[in-house]
Design an enzyme around this catalytic site. Structure first.
Site, PDB file in Angstrom:
ATOM      1  N   HIS A 317      10.158   6.495  -1.576  1.00 31.13           N
ATOM      2  CA  HIS A 317      10.641   7.321  -2.764  1.00 31.13           C
ATOM      3  C   HIS A 317      10.579   8.644  -2.068  1.00 31.13           C
ATOM      4  O   HIS A 317       9.909   8.970  -1.273  1.00 31.13           O
ATOM      5  CB  HIS A 317      10.209   7.314  -3.940  1.00 31.13           C
ATOM      6  CG  HIS A 317       8.932   7.824  -4.024  1.00 31.13           C
ATOM      7  ND1 HIS A 317       8.238   8.846  -4.166  1.00 31.13           N
ATOM      8  CD2 HIS A 317       7.604   6.933  -3.825  1.00 31.13           C
ATOM      9  CE1 HIS A 317       6.965   9.129  -4.037  1.00 31.13           C
ATOM     10  NE2 HIS A 317       6.397   7.767  -4.090  1.00 31.13           N
ATOM     11  N   CYS A 337       2.260   4.522  -2.541  1.00 29.37           N
ATOM     12  CA  CYS A 337       3.595   4.289  -2.288  1.00 29.37           C
ATOM     13  C   CYS A 337       3.813   5.191  -1.114  1.00 29.37           C
ATOM     14  O   CYS A 337       3.135   6.333  -0.508  1.00 29.37           O
ATOM     15  CB  CYS A 337       4.341   4.659  -3.498  1.00 29.37           C
ATOM     16  SG  CYS A 337       4.535   3.399  -4.720  1.00 29.37           S
TER      17      CYS A 337
END
Length: 407
Positions: A317, A337
């Site tokens: 992301h 992440c």
């Protein structure tokens, strides 16, 4: 006269019987000789094929040694039979082409495209040319060259031996990628803090920096793929983060909720007014809500999210702290992440068209709802932990063992 004829007749019959028996014995002997000759010929052929298989196995072992494969498991005696040598030759061929599954892989979400019959079709005709036809990935070949240079000065030098071990792990990883036969794919190398998009020749199509998980919130290694891309995503806060990190802050001061653009949702996914919640009665064992961060420029996922297939809630992301890529060299500070430096460029490459323009990241439109964009086909992603590799210039690099996995 009659007796004489009878004697002659008896002698003739006896002669014929003897001739018949002798002929049958001769034919039987002749057949036995032919059978023995066939057996001897078959034995010679089997011996010849066994020697050829052993020779091919030894030749392949020399090549395998040069690309960092432990060949001790494939050694056979010079007089080994064809079955034993053939089984090990087939197994070694498969490892040379497809590698072994890296021990650090936590999740495998990509279907393998391994030709399991290939090694048997090759037979005993193994050549260096044939092996190099499958080694077309440039970083792999560059790394193998460094490996062989270092091997020459490895004796009695523990530091060099450790370097060779790290290079072997990366060489095996690149062979493992062959199991999936990708045309273009992403490799995130955690210790390097880098993401590269490669084609099958090893050309770097889109290199960039990434921020991965901190040592106590490690990013797991996996094979997976990008399912879709979300513009203006929500951040559905993992329950552990919501309970351990956010709940105490929300209980102390409700302004934390508003400042962070958080939304409190009930079990039916309906937004709840924070002012109407009995915060004092909540705890880590009694929290019938989930927390979501609204989309927008302040969202922790930034403006673009790359959904990955996996059960661990790991994805790529954008970030609302893009200055971290320039203000610090610390590339290991997320909850697991992977934050990417060039989300627009990566999204356009994966989508196969110019969907986001250069100004998308700066416009930051308000009141946007998440928009899911379908991609033309699954885009493979490999998240790896390679402490040795070659950089874009083809130079050998050793990276910090940030998760202390080599100890």
């Amino acid at each position: 006269m009659d007796q004489r004829k009878l004697k002659i007749g008896a002698a003739v019959v006896a002669g014929l019987v003897i001739l018949f028996i002798a002929g049958r014995q001769f034919l039987k002997w002749q057949s036995t000789q032919k059978d023995q000759a066939r057996v001897e010929q078959a034995n010679k052929q089997a011996e010849k094929e066994a020697k050829q298989t052993v020779a091919s196995l030894h030749q392949l072992c020399r090549y395998a040694d040069s690309v960092g494969i432990d060949t001790s498991r494939y050694v056979v005696e010079p007089d080994a039979d064809k079955a034993e040598a053939g089984a090990k030759l087939t197994a070694l061929l498969m490892e040379v082409r497809y590698g072994k599954k890296p021990s650090r892989m936590t999740y495998n979400g990509l279907p393998e495209a391994v030709d399991s019959s290939w090694a048997k079709k090759v037979g005993t005709t193994v050549s260096l040319k044939m092996m190099t036809e499958f080694a077309t990935f440039a970083p792999y070949n560059q790394l193998a060259t460094y490996y062989n240079r270092l091997r020459k000065r490895a004796k009695g030098n523990p530091a060099v031996s450790d370097s060779l071990r790290q290079i072997r792990q990366t060489l095996n990883f690149y062979r493992y990628v062959n199991r999936f036969n990708p045309d273009q794919f992403v490799i995130v190398n955690i210790p390097a803090g880098e993401l590269n998009v490669f084609d099958r020749t090893g050309k770097r199509l889109l290199p960039m920096q990434v921020i991965a998980g901190k040592p106590d919130k490690r990013t797991p290694c996996m094979t997976t793929y990008i399912k879709d891309i979300v513009a203006y995503p929500y951040w559905n806060v993992p329950r552990k983060i919501a309970l351990e990190e956010m709940l105490p802050r929300m209980q102390r001061d409700l302004s934390y909720i508003y400042n962070q653009n958080l939304q409190i949702l009930d079990e039916k996914n309906r937004e709840v007014d924070p002012e109407e919640i009995d915060w004092e009665g909540l705890s880590t064992t009694n929290f019938p809500y989930r927390v979501r961060q609204a989309s927008g420029c302040e969202n922790s996922l930034g403006l673009i999210k790359f959904d990955l297939e996996n059960p661990l809630a790991i994805y790529l992301h954008d970030t609302n702290s893009r200055d971290l890529f320039t203000l610090t060299a610390d590339r290991w500070r997320s909850h697991g992440c992977v934050r990417v430096q060039k989300p627009v460029e990566l999204a356009n490459l994966v989508l196969g068209k110019q969907t986001f323009d250069a100004g998308f990241m700066n416009r930051c439109m308000i009141d946007q709802k998440p928009q899911t964009l379908s991609i033309p086909k699954r885009f493979p992603v490999f998240i790896a932990y390679n402490t040795a590799d070659v950089d874009a210039a083809g130079k050998l690099k050793f990276y910090k063992d940030v998760y202390a996995l080599n100890e």
